[in-house]
Every structure is written in structure tokens, then in C-alpha cells.
Design an enzyme around this catalytic site. Structure first.
Site, PDB file in Angstrom:
ATOM      1  CE  LYS A  11       1.636  53.365  -4.831  1.00  0.00           C
ATOM      2  NZ  LYS A  11       2.163  53.407  -5.970  1.00  0.00           N
ATOM      3  CE1 TYR A  51      -1.162  49.939  -8.553  1.00  0.00           C
ATOM      4  CE2 TYR A  51      -0.568  48.535  -6.699  1.00  0.00           C
ATOM      5  CZ  TYR A  51      -0.576  49.759  -7.575  1.00  0.00           C
ATOM      6  OH  TYR A  51      -0.264  50.909  -7.122  1.00  0.00           O
ATOM      7  CG  PHE A  59       6.461  48.870 -13.172  1.00  0.00           C
ATOM      8  CD1 PHE A  59       4.676  48.419 -13.380  1.00  0.00           C
ATOM      9  CD2 PHE A  59       6.794  49.420 -15.137  1.00  0.00           C
ATOM     10  CE1 PHE A  59       3.734  49.093 -13.652  1.00  0.00           C
ATOM     11  CE2 PHE A  59       5.143  50.074 -15.878  1.00  0.00           C
ATOM     12  CZ  PHE A  59       4.019  49.946 -14.450  1.00  0.00           C
ATOM     13  NE  ARG A  87      -3.665  60.856 -11.083  1.00  0.00           N
ATOM     14  CZ  ARG A  87      -3.058  59.331 -11.709  1.00  0.00           C
ATOM     15  NH1 ARG A  87      -3.443  58.216 -10.609  1.00  0.00           N
ATOM     16  NH2 ARG A  87      -2.701  58.718 -12.769  1.00  0.00           N
ATOM     17  CB  THR A  93       4.188  58.177 -12.341  1.00  0.00           C
ATOM     18  OG1 THR A  93       2.259  59.015 -12.747  1.00  0.00           O
ATOM     19  CG2 THR A  93       3.782  56.979 -11.834  1.00  0.00           C
ATOM     20  NE  ARG A 104       2.638  59.498  -6.319  1.00  0.00           N
ATOM     21  CZ  ARG A 104       1.887  58.713  -7.827  1.00  0.00           C
ATOM     22  NH1 ARG A 104       1.307  59.541  -9.062  1.00  0.00           N
ATOM     23  NH2 ARG A 104       1.254  57.897  -7.343  1.00  0.00           N
ATOM     24  CG  ASN A 114       4.583  56.524  -6.624  1.00  0.00           C
ATOM     25  OD1 ASN A 114       4.166  55.501  -6.226  1.00  0.00           O
ATOM     26  ND2 ASN A 114       4.986  55.802  -8.261  1.00  0.00           N
ATOM     27  CG  HIS A 117      -3.610  54.168  -6.366  1.00  0.00           C
ATOM     28  ND1 HIS A 117      -3.409  54.009  -7.748  1.00  0.00           N
ATOM     29  CD2 HIS A 117      -5.096  53.988  -5.621  1.00  0.00           C
ATOM     30  CE1 HIS A 117      -4.174  53.321  -7.613  1.00  0.00           C
ATOM     31  NE2 HIS A 117      -5.347  53.828  -6.986  1.00  0.00           N
ATOM     32  CD  GLU A 128      -8.489  52.443  -8.356  1.00  0.00           C
ATOM     33  OE1 GLU A 128      -7.597  51.690  -9.549  1.00  0.00           O
ATOM     34  OE2 GLU A 128      -8.204  53.116  -7.390  1.00  0.00           O
TER      35      GLU A 128
HETATM   36  P1  RTP Z   1      -0.878  55.375  -9.155  1.00  0.00           P
HETATM   37  O1  RTP Z   1      -1.386  54.068 -10.392  1.00  0.00           O
HETATM   38  O2  RTP Z   1       0.181  53.750  -8.640  1.00  0.00           O
HETATM   39  O3  RTP Z   1      -1.573  56.127  -8.780  1.00  0.00           O
HETATM   40  O4  RTP Z   1       0.016  55.494 -10.197  1.00  0.00           O
HETATM   41  P2  RTP Z   1       0.205  56.685 -11.615  1.00  0.00           P
HETATM   42  O5  RTP Z   1      -1.566  56.472 -11.975  1.00  0.00           O
HETATM   43  O6  RTP Z   1       0.600  57.650 -11.171  1.00  0.00           O
HETATM   44  O7  RTP Z   1       1.295  55.465 -12.114  1.00  0.00           O
HETATM   45  P3  RTP Z   1       0.400  54.169 -13.207  1.00  0.00           P
HETATM   46  O8  RTP Z   1       1.029  54.445 -14.278  1.00  0.00           O
HETATM   47  O9  RTP Z   1      -0.521  53.902 -12.771  1.00  0.00           O
HETATM   48  O10 RTP Z   1       1.354  52.966 -12.037  1.00  0.00           O
HETATM   49  C1  RTP Z   1       0.757  51.961 -11.318  1.00  0.00           C
HETATM   50  C2  RTP Z   1       2.357  51.937 -10.488  1.00  0.00           C
HETATM   51  O11 RTP Z   1       3.182  52.131 -11.000  1.00  0.00           O
HETATM   52  C3  RTP Z   1       4.574  51.718 -10.352  1.00  0.00           C
HETATM   53  N1  RTP Z   1       5.414  51.696 -11.706  1.00  0.00           N
HETATM   54  N2  RTP Z   1       6.470  51.517 -11.414  1.00  0.00           N
HETATM   55  N3  RTP Z   1       9.094  51.217 -12.480  1.00  0.00           N
HETATM   56  C4  RTP Z   1       8.012  51.845 -13.408  1.00  0.00           C
HETATM   57  O12 RTP Z   1       8.969  52.683 -14.574  1.00  0.00           O
HETATM   58  C5  RTP Z   1       6.716  51.561 -12.862  1.00  0.00           C
HETATM   59  N4  RTP Z   1       5.656  52.780 -13.165  1.00  0.00           N
HETATM   60  C6  RTP Z   1       5.023  52.599 -12.543  1.00  0.00           C
HETATM   61  C7  RTP Z   1       4.249  53.221  -9.172  1.00  0.00           C
HETATM   62  O13 RTP Z   1       4.273  53.117  -8.212  1.00  0.00           O
HETATM   63  C8  RTP Z   1       2.612  53.628 -10.294  1.00  0.00           C
HETATM   64  O14 RTP Z   1       1.880  54.657  -9.171  1.00  0.00           O
HETATM   65 MG    MG Z   2      -2.460  55.018 -12.057  1.00  0.00          MG
END
Ligand code: RTP
Ligand code: MG
Length: 140
Positions: A11, A51, A59, A87, A93, A104, A114, A117, A128
Site C-alpha cells: 500500500k 474496495y 472509512f 494473512r 488489520t 503490520r 497498514n 492488503h 482480485e
Molecule cells: P485488506 O482487505 O486491506 O487486506 O485488510 P483486512 O482484510 O485486514 O481489513 P478489511 O476489514 O478488509 O478492511 C480493508 C482496509 O480498510 C482499512 N480500514 N480502515 N479506519 C478504520 O477503522 C479502518 N478499518 C479498515 C484498512 O486499510 C484495511 O486494511
Molecule cells: Mg479485507
């Protein structure tokens, strides 16, 4: 477990801090092989589409603006149980919750910025990968 492919993004917060190589080293140390890789900069429309599943989340706007703020590196990683393994290497996250030694934990700045992805399931991995790469670009 069979050999799988998963999709990864390094990222903007990480490319900006010149951490691409350090992150790729973590993948390779975990036994994940880079079978496709390119550096690109997303448009807002592309970030919103990628997304889309998060479009109702508070967010979403901030996430899309962040994802277009700098170039990113999109990759396909291959290996035994690659989706779960990636993962695991990424960590939680929120970097505050991430385990020692994870990407991370070591590199992420916040829950939003973070560093990486990774696809969360075989269906999303396939979608994807197809969103960013043609078959000709996948060299296993
Ligand atoms: P990713 O999809 O990026 O691999 O991350 P992830 O599964 O661990 O997290 P996900 O719940 O899918 O959220 C996607 C991305 O959104 C951003 N985020 N910001 N500000 C917030 O509370 C918040 N929560 C999520 C993060 O960049 C997260 O990786
Ligand atoms: Mg995700």
C-alpha cells in the site's frame, strides 16, 4: 493443502517509505513466491471498485483517498496454503493487535495505513487477481 495463489497489495504508506523490498522479503521468507508484480497508481474509480465491498463503511472515502495517494505494488503470491499464509505474515488489520514479526506489526502506521492488503478467500483471490492481471502476466 494444495498450492494456491493469492493477491497482494503493498500500500501507499509502504511504497512511500521505500519498504517494498523489506515486505517482499517477508513473503519470500514465508515460502511465498512472487509470480506476478507491477507498480501502478490507482485512479479513484479503480480504488472504489476494488474496495466496493466496503462502500457503506464509514472509512470508505478515507480508504480510497489513501489508496490513490501514492503508487502501489500489486502482486500475485503462490505457495502452499498461500491465502492463509499471507494473512498470517501480514498480521491483524490494526497494527496494535498484530503479532510480533508480522508485516503490520513492523511497518504499519495505523489501522488505515497498514502497509499491505491480502485476499481473504479463494473466491476473492481469483477476482482480485483477474482485476489487476491478465493470464499472460502470471509466470509461475
Ligand atoms: P485488506 O482487505 O486491506 O487486506 O485488510 P483486512 O482484510 O485486514 O481489513 P478489511 O476489514 O478488509 O478492511 C480493508 C482496509 O480498510 C482499512 N480500514 N480502515 N479506519 C478504520 O477503522 C479502518 N478499518 C479498515 C484498512 O486499510 C484495511 O486494511
Ligand atoms: Mg479485507
Amino acid at each position: 493443502m494444495a498450492i494456491q495463489r493469492t493477491f497482494s497489495i503493498i500500500k501507499p504508506d509502504a511504497t512511500k517509505r521505500n519498504l517494498t523490498g523489506a515486505i517482499v522479503a517477508k513473503f519470500e521468507e514465508a515460502g511465498l513466491r512472487i509470480v506476478a508484480s507491477k507498480r501502478i497508481q490507482l485512479t479513484l474509480a479503480q480504488a472504489q471498485q476494488f474496495y466496493g465491498v466496503h462502500s457503506e463503511r464509514p472509512f470508505f472515502g478515507e480508504l480510497c483517498e489513501f489508496m490513490i495517494s501514492e503508487p502501489i505494488v500489486v502482486q500475485v503470491l503462490e505457495g502452499e496454503d498461500a491465502i492463509a499464509k499471507n494473512r498470517e505474515v501480514m498480521g491483524a488489520t490494526n497494527p496494535a493487535d498484530a503479532a510480533e514479526g508480522t508485516i503490520r506489526k513492523e511497518f504499519a502506521l495505523s489501522i488505515g495505513e497498514n502497509s499491505v492488503h491480502g485476499s481473504d478467500a479463494p473466491e476473492t483471490a481469483a477476482e482480485e487477481i483477474a482485476f489487476f492481471f491478465s493470464g499472460l502476466e502470471l509466470v509461475g
